[in-house]
Design a protein around this motif. Structure first.
Motif, short mmCIF file in Angstrom:
data_model
loop_
_atom_site.label_atom_id
_atom_site.label_comp_id
_atom_site.label_asym_id
_atom_site.label_seq_id
_atom_site.Cartn_x
_atom_site.Cartn_y
_atom_site.Cartn_z
N GLY A 67 11.79 -26.63 2.00
CA GLY A 67 12.69 -27.47 2.77
C GLY A 67 13.37 -26.73 3.91
O GLY A 67 13.54 -27.26 5.00
N LEU A 68 13.72 -25.49 3.65
CA LEU A 68 14.42 -24.71 4.67
C LEU A 68 13.47 -24.20 5.74
O LEU A 68 13.86 -24.08 6.91
CB LEU A 68 15.17 -23.54 4.02
N ARG A 69 12.22 -23.93 5.38
CA ARG A 69 11.27 -23.40 6.36
C ARG A 69 11.11 -24.36 7.54
O ARG A 69 11.16 -23.96 8.70
CB ARG A 69 9.90 -23.15 5.74
N ALA A 70 10.93 -25.62 7.27
CA ALA A 70 10.74 -26.60 8.35
C ALA A 70 11.95 -26.60 9.29
O ALA A 70 11.79 -26.61 10.51
CB ALA A 70 10.51 -27.98 7.77
N ARG A 71 13.15 -26.60 8.73
CA ARG A 71 14.36 -26.59 9.57
C ARG A 71 14.51 -25.27 10.30
O ARG A 71 14.90 -25.25 11.47
CB ARG A 71 15.59 -26.87 8.72
N ALA A 72 14.21 -24.16 9.64
CA ALA A 72 14.37 -22.84 10.27
C ALA A 72 13.43 -22.68 11.44
O ALA A 72 13.82 -22.18 12.50
CB ALA A 72 14.13 -21.73 9.24
N VAL A 73 12.19 -23.11 11.29
CA VAL A 73 11.21 -23.00 12.37
C VAL A 73 11.61 -23.90 13.53
O VAL A 73 11.53 -23.52 14.69
CB VAL A 73 9.80 -23.33 11.85
N GLN A 74 12.09 -25.10 13.23
CA GLN A 74 12.53 -26.03 14.28
C GLN A 74 13.73 -25.44 15.03
O GLN A 74 13.77 -25.46 16.25
CB GLN A 74 12.91 -27.38 13.68
N GLN A 75 14.69 -24.89 14.32
CA GLN A 75 15.87 -24.30 14.96
C GLN A 75 15.47 -23.10 15.80
O GLN A 75 16.00 -22.88 16.88
CB GLN A 75 16.90 -23.89 13.92
N GLN A 76 14.53 -22.31 15.33
CA GLN A 76 14.09 -21.13 16.06
C GLN A 76 13.43 -21.55 17.37
O GLN A 76 13.66 -20.94 18.40
CB GLN A 76 13.11 -20.32 15.23
N VAL A 82 17.13 -16.43 2.60
CA VAL A 82 15.90 -17.18 2.91
C VAL A 82 15.86 -17.46 4.41
O VAL A 82 14.85 -17.23 5.08
CB VAL A 82 15.83 -18.50 2.11
N LEU A 83 16.95 -17.93 4.95
CA LEU A 83 17.03 -18.24 6.38
C LEU A 83 16.81 -16.99 7.23
O LEU A 83 16.08 -17.03 8.23
CB LEU A 83 18.38 -18.88 6.71
N ILE A 84 17.40 -15.87 6.82
CA ILE A 84 17.24 -14.62 7.58
C ILE A 84 15.78 -14.18 7.55
O ILE A 84 15.23 -13.76 8.57
CB ILE A 84 18.17 -13.52 7.02
N VAL A 85 15.13 -14.27 6.40
CA VAL A 85 13.72 -13.88 6.30
C VAL A 85 12.86 -14.77 7.19
O VAL A 85 11.99 -14.29 7.92
CB VAL A 85 13.24 -13.93 4.83
N LEU A 86 13.11 -16.06 7.18
CA LEU A 86 12.28 -17.00 7.94
C LEU A 86 12.53 -16.95 9.44
O LEU A 86 11.59 -17.07 10.24
CB LEU A 86 12.49 -18.42 7.43
N ARG A 87 13.78 -16.80 9.85
CA ARG A 87 14.12 -16.85 11.28
C ARG A 87 14.29 -15.49 11.91
O ARG A 87 14.21 -15.35 13.13
CB ARG A 87 15.43 -17.62 11.47
N SER A 133 8.19 -15.05 8.97
CA SER A 133 7.67 -16.37 8.61
C SER A 133 6.21 -16.32 8.20
O SER A 133 5.68 -17.30 7.68
CB SER A 133 7.89 -17.36 9.76
N ALA A 134 5.54 -15.17 8.40
CA ALA A 134 4.16 -15.02 7.93
C ALA A 134 4.10 -14.88 6.42
O ALA A 134 3.04 -15.03 5.83
CB ALA A 134 3.50 -13.82 8.60
N LEU A 135 5.24 -14.61 5.78
CA LEU A 135 5.28 -14.62 4.32
C LEU A 135 5.11 -16.06 3.85
O LEU A 135 5.67 -16.98 4.44
CB LEU A 135 6.62 -14.08 3.80
N SER A 136 4.36 -16.25 2.78
CA SER A 136 4.21 -17.59 2.22
C SER A 136 5.53 -18.01 1.57
O SER A 136 6.40 -17.18 1.32
CB SER A 136 3.10 -17.61 1.18
N ASP A 137 5.66 -19.29 1.27
CA ASP A 137 6.86 -19.77 0.59
C ASP A 137 7.06 -19.04 -0.74
O ASP A 137 8.17 -18.67 -1.09
CB ASP A 137 6.77 -21.28 0.34
#
Length: 140
Positions: free
Chosen positions: A126-135, A79-84, A93-97
């Protein structure tokens, strides 16, 4: 002289990778992807680099295999790899949850993978918000 099969394989991998990146860029410009099932998302978004058999490829770059990949045992890792994104892989990250849930659960239960504990929508949210912030905090 280089072996013709290796040269041809490198060319095919390069073309597939470029097609995958162009698809990702176009989807982000349009505001998302129109695929619902994990299989459809994999076939139209992921397999350009990771190949139809999910064994990855070596060519102009290194595209890791997802088949029988023990790193996928930890549900939130993919999940993290897909989002970040990671290394040469762009963020999807253009993929929906919902799409992230579908494609991650698809790769975790296909291609020789049979990992239990499906990823849930709440976990991705929950992970999307953190992944985007970390990115956003990455240097460079």
């Amino acid at each position: 002289m280089k072996h013709p099969i290796r040269v041809a394989t490198g060319v095919v991998c390069t073309v597939a990778a470029v097609a995958g990146i162009v698809t990702a860029a176009n989807a982000q410009r349009r505001g998302g992807y129109n695929f619902a099932s994990g299989k459809d998302i994999y076939e139209h978004v992921c397999q350009g680099c990771h190949m139809a058999d999910a064994k990855g490829a070596q060519g102009a770059g290194a595209y890791p295999g997802l088949a029988s990949n023990r790193k996928l045992q930890t549900p939130l890792y993919p999940v993290l790899i897909v989002l970040r994104g990671q290394k040469a892989m762009p963020s999807f990250s253009a993929l929906s949850d919902e799409q992230v849930v579908e494609v991650v659960n698809y790769i975790r239960t296909n291609f020789g993978n049979s990992y239990p504990n499906a990823v849930t929508l709440d976990q991705v949210k929950g992970l999307r918000a953190r992944a985007v912030q970390q990115q956003a905090q990455r240097p460079g």
